[in-house]
Enzyme design. Structure first.
Site, PDB file in Angstrom:
ATOM      1  N   SER A 138       2.072  -1.791  -5.191  1.00 26.17           N
ATOM      2  CA  SER A 138       1.470  -1.554  -3.872  1.00 26.17           C
ATOM      3  C   SER A 138      -0.020  -1.307  -4.013  1.00 26.17           C
ATOM      4  CB  SER A 138       2.134  -0.329  -3.258  1.00 26.17           C
ATOM      5  OG  SER A 138       1.398   0.138  -2.161  1.00 26.17           O
ATOM      6  N   ALA A 139      -0.753  -1.649  -2.969  1.00 25.48           N
ATOM      7  CA  ALA A 139      -2.187  -1.332  -2.943  1.00 25.48           C
ATOM      8  C   ALA A 139      -2.398   0.169  -2.918  1.00 25.48           C
ATOM      9  CB  ALA A 139      -2.827  -1.974  -1.713  1.00 25.48           C
ATOM     10  N   THR A 140      -1.321   0.926  -2.759  1.00 23.91           N
ATOM     11  CA  THR A 140      -1.427   2.386  -2.816  1.00 23.91           C
ATOM     12  C   THR A 140      -1.972   2.843  -4.179  1.00 23.91           C
ATOM     13  OG1 THR A 140      -0.230   4.405  -2.211  1.00 23.91           O
ATOM     14  CG2 THR A 140       0.931   2.890  -3.654  1.00 23.91           C
ATOM     15  N   TYR A 162       4.679   9.178  -4.261  1.00 23.15           N
ATOM     16  CA  TYR A 162       5.138   7.792  -4.146  1.00 23.15           C
ATOM     17  C   TYR A 162       4.148   6.861  -4.848  1.00 23.15           C
ATOM     18  CZ  TYR A 162       5.050   3.149  -2.090  1.00 23.15           C
ATOM     19  OH  TYR A 162       4.957   1.792  -1.938  1.00 23.15           O
ATOM     20  N   LYS A 166       4.466   4.265  -8.294  1.00 18.67           N
ATOM     21  CA  LYS A 166       4.090   2.850  -8.421  1.00 18.67           C
ATOM     22  C   LYS A 166       3.136   2.684  -9.605  1.00 18.67           C
ATOM     23  CE  LYS A 166       6.513   0.946  -5.246  1.00 18.67           C
ATOM     24  NZ  LYS A 166       7.632   0.091  -5.623  1.00 18.67           N
ATOM     25  N   ASN A 212       5.030   4.000   9.173  1.00 19.77           N
ATOM     26  CA  ASN A 212       3.955   3.001   9.157  1.00 19.77           C
ATOM     27  C   ASN A 212       3.599   2.564  10.574  1.00 19.77           C
ATOM     28  OD1 ASN A 212       5.619   2.115   6.294  1.00 19.77           O
ATOM     29  ND2 ASN A 212       3.469   2.687   6.219  1.00 19.77           N
ATOM     30  N   LEU A 213       2.395   2.047  10.692  1.00 17.68           N
ATOM     31  CA  LEU A 213       1.860   1.748  12.017  1.00 17.68           C
ATOM     32  C   LEU A 213       2.677   0.714  12.792  1.00 17.68           C
ATOM     33  CD1 LEU A 213      -0.429   2.093  14.093  1.00 17.68           C
ATOM     34  CD2 LEU A 213      -1.624   0.229  12.934  1.00 17.68           C
ATOM     35  N   ASP A 308      -5.344   9.322   3.905  1.00 20.83           N
ATOM     36  CA  ASP A 308      -5.647   7.981   4.416  1.00 20.83           C
ATOM     37  C   ASP A 308      -7.078   7.554   4.085  1.00 20.83           C
ATOM     38  OD1 ASP A 308      -3.233   7.333   5.476  1.00 20.83           O
ATOM     39  OD2 ASP A 308      -3.807   7.549   7.585  1.00 20.83           O
TER      40      ASP A 308
HETATM   41  C1  UD1 Z   1       1.019   3.465   3.868  1.00 18.34           C
HETATM   42  C2  UD1 Z   1       1.121   4.399   2.699  1.00 18.34           C
HETATM   43  C3  UD1 Z   1       1.050   3.590   1.419  1.00 18.34           C
HETATM   44  C4  UD1 Z   1       2.137   2.529   1.427  1.00 18.34           C
HETATM   45  C5  UD1 Z   1       1.952   1.654   2.651  1.00 18.34           C
HETATM   46  C6  UD1 Z   1       3.004   0.557   2.771  1.00 18.34           C
HETATM   47  C7  UD1 Z   1       0.173   6.552   3.419  1.00 18.34           C
HETATM   48  C8  UD1 Z   1      -0.943   7.519   3.235  1.00 18.34           C
HETATM   49  N1  UD1 Z   1       0.065   5.397   2.748  1.00 18.34           N
HETATM   50  O1  UD1 Z   1      -0.216   2.800   3.816  1.00 18.34           O
HETATM   51  O2  UD1 Z   1       1.216   4.450   0.324  1.00 18.34           O
HETATM   52  O3  UD1 Z   1       2.049   1.756   0.268  1.00 18.34           O
HETATM   53  O4  UD1 Z   1       2.021   2.472   3.817  1.00 18.34           O
HETATM   54  O5  UD1 Z   1       4.220   1.056   3.183  1.00 18.34           O
HETATM   55  O6  UD1 Z   1       1.138   6.806   4.113  1.00 18.34           O
HETATM   56  N2  UD1 Z   1      -1.686   4.837  11.585  1.00 18.34           N
HETATM   57  C9  UD1 Z   1      -1.833   5.412  12.829  1.00 18.34           C
HETATM   58  N3  UD1 Z   1      -0.713   5.861  13.470  1.00 18.34           N
HETATM   59  C10 UD1 Z   1       0.534   5.774  12.928  1.00 18.34           C
HETATM   60  C11 UD1 Z   1       0.680   5.192  11.652  1.00 18.34           C
HETATM   61  C12 UD1 Z   1      -0.458   4.738  11.006  1.00 18.34           C
HETATM   62  O7  UD1 Z   1      -2.941   5.512  13.363  1.00 18.34           O
HETATM   63  O8  UD1 Z   1       1.526   6.202  13.564  1.00 18.34           O
HETATM   64  C13 UD1 Z   1      -2.882   4.272  10.910  1.00 18.34           C
HETATM   65  C14 UD1 Z   1      -3.179   4.842   9.534  1.00 18.34           C
HETATM   66  O9  UD1 Z   1      -4.061   5.935   9.635  1.00 18.34           O
HETATM   67  C15 UD1 Z   1      -3.824   3.616   8.864  1.00 18.34           C
HETATM   68  C16 UD1 Z   1      -3.115   2.420   9.512  1.00 18.34           C
HETATM   69  O10 UD1 Z   1      -2.604   2.906  10.732  1.00 18.34           O
HETATM   70  O11 UD1 Z   1      -5.191   3.553   9.179  1.00 18.34           O
HETATM   71  C17 UD1 Z   1      -1.987   1.856   8.683  1.00 18.34           C
HETATM   72  O12 UD1 Z   1      -1.082   2.907   8.333  1.00 18.34           O
HETATM   73  P1  UD1 Z   1       0.309   2.610   7.591  1.00 18.34           P
HETATM   74  O13 UD1 Z   1       1.039   1.540   8.296  1.00 18.34           O
HETATM   75  O14 UD1 Z   1       1.020   3.922   7.417  1.00 18.34           O
HETATM   76  O15 UD1 Z   1      -0.137   2.012   6.182  1.00 18.34           O
HETATM   77  P2  UD1 Z   1      -1.124   2.614   5.053  1.00 18.34           P
HETATM   78  O16 UD1 Z   1      -1.665   3.931   5.433  1.00 18.34           O
HETATM   79  O17 UD1 Z   1      -2.097   1.571   4.693  1.00 18.34           O
END
Ligand code: UD1
Length: 354
Positions: A138-140, A162, A166, A212-213, A308
């Site tokens: 993962s890019a994590t 997590y 990785k 996730n978003l 984040d």
């Molecule tokens: C997250 C994980 C990462 C994992 C990846 C793929 C964290 C800190 N990182 O990455 O380890 O490998 O998912 O599963 O959890 N956001 C919102 N509202 C939300 C959810 C997210 O504003 O309800 C924003 C976040 O701040 C971010 C973007 O949306 O800027 C994407 O978030 P997300 O989908 O959780 O992915 P990552 O943070 O990139």
């Protein structure tokens, strides 16, 4: 015929990769403990790929193009039996715990599951002379990057257990390959996989409230939650919200087929970023999804989420040059296919007859 062993093949990325493998003529053995996935996903992979074979009496598992074993990688005996039963040519290893928040609460469970599973798998590979593995990273592993786009040579650091699993799991197959020059390893660092198969038959099915978003936005669009919580609008980005590299899961799946072909021709270990190279902000994602579903998606700005990064997107030069892989889908197609999946499966695989 030799088979590809796919661990975690019933999951989101796993099921799409199984589809891509079958479409490319591979035969696969899926191992999954179904802890965060559904066997229905595999039944639907069969439908997509036109596999009508009866896996019961008439077809022996050895002759089936897709066989499934409900098996936990921590169960060494069960895993050994599978390696003994099939001629495995290569392994694609997805099976792992993946929830960031949960990993902070239960770090030892994450280290035990993700590390031990990978060790057990490599042990069986060594025992049975299986020399090739594609590892789902993962890019994590880049943590909060110093700069973007992020190349594979960027420093590795993590912000949660997590992520560390990785990071550590990358090292296990890497050292496994260092111990035998005939072995080959591809470490695939995914950016943010979203979307679903265009058929709407397979897609992401998170249990409980999505972290996730995209899955969260989908549920708001479907009226299941009132609004999206945007984690901070004070980042140093054009609209103040976080920027990520979203990639269509079908493109990601194709990347695994390319990686498999690559490790067939090369030995040693290589890490590849799989991302489109384009960054989209949270607000842009909400807008793209509004366009796809044709309805407004309410949101509110809340606190930043700890750990984040402001911005992250891939330098995918290496994957383009060495794997010959390039993402085909744009953000509108990702949202269209995700919405199609959501509409056809409002409760995911739950209660679905097939
Ligand atoms: C997250 C994980 C990462 C994992 C990846 C793929 C964290 C800190 N990182 O990455 O380890 O490998 O998912 O599963 O959890 N956001 C919102 N509202 C939300 C959810 C997210 O504003 O309800 C924003 C976040 O701040 C971010 C973007 O949306 O800027 C994407 O978030 P997300 O989908 O959780 O992915 P990552 O943070 O990139």
């Amino acid at each position: 015929m030799h088979k590809i062993l796919v661990t975690g093949g019933a999951g989101f990325i796993g099921s799409h990769t199984c589809t891509a493998l079958l479409e490319n003529g591979y035969e696969i053995v899926v191992v999954d403990n179904l802890s965060n996935s559904s066997r229905k996903a595999l039944e639907r992979v069969r439908i997509i790929c036109g596999i009508n074979e009866d896996t019961g009496a008439s077809t022996s598992p050895a002759n089936s193009r897709l066989v499934f074993h409900e098996c936990d990688l921590l169960d060494q005996e069960a895993l050994a039996q599978i390696f003994a039963q099939y001629e495995i040519e290569a392994v694609i290893h997805f099976a792992a715990f993946k929830a960031v928040g949960e990993s902070v609460e239960k770090p030892l469970a994450y280290y035990r599951n993700n590390l031990q599973g990978t060790i057990n798998l490599c042990e069986q590979m060594a025992k049975h002379g299986v020399k090739k593995i594609v590892f789902s990273s993962s890019a994590t592993v880049y943590g909060v990057p110093d700069s973007v786009p992020i190349a594979e040579t960027a420093p590795l650091r993590c912000t949660n257990p997590y992520g560390w699993t990785k990071f550590m799991c990358e090292q296990i197959p890497r050292d496994f390959a260092n111990a035998d020059i005939a072995r080959s390893v591809a470490l695939l660092r995914y950016f943010n996989p979203i979307g679903a198969h265009p058929s709407g038959l397979i897609g992401e099915d998170p249990r409980g409230i999505p972290n996730n978003l995209l899955p969260y936005v989908l549920r708001v669009a479907a009226g299941q939650y009132p609004q999206v919580n945007i984690y901070g609008q004070d980042y140093p980005t054009p609209d103040g919200t976080g920027i990520r590299d979203y990639i269509h899961v079908v493109d990601l799946a194709a990347g695994h087929v390319s990686a498999l072909k690559y490790i067939d021709r090369h030995t040693g270990t290589e890490a590849f970023n799989l991302g489109t190279g384009n960054g989209y902000s949270v607000l842009e994602i909400i807008q793209a999804m509004e366009k796809a579903c044709g309805c407004p998606i309410p949101y509110q700005i809340t606190e930043r989420r700890p750990g984040d990064a402001a911005e992250g997107y891939a330098d995918n030069t290496l994957a383009r040059l060495k794997l010959g892989w390039i993402a085909q889908y744009g953000i509108d197609e990702m949202c269209r296919d995700a919405w199609n999946w959501q509409q056809k499966n409002p409760r995911g695989y739950e209660n679905a007859s097939v």
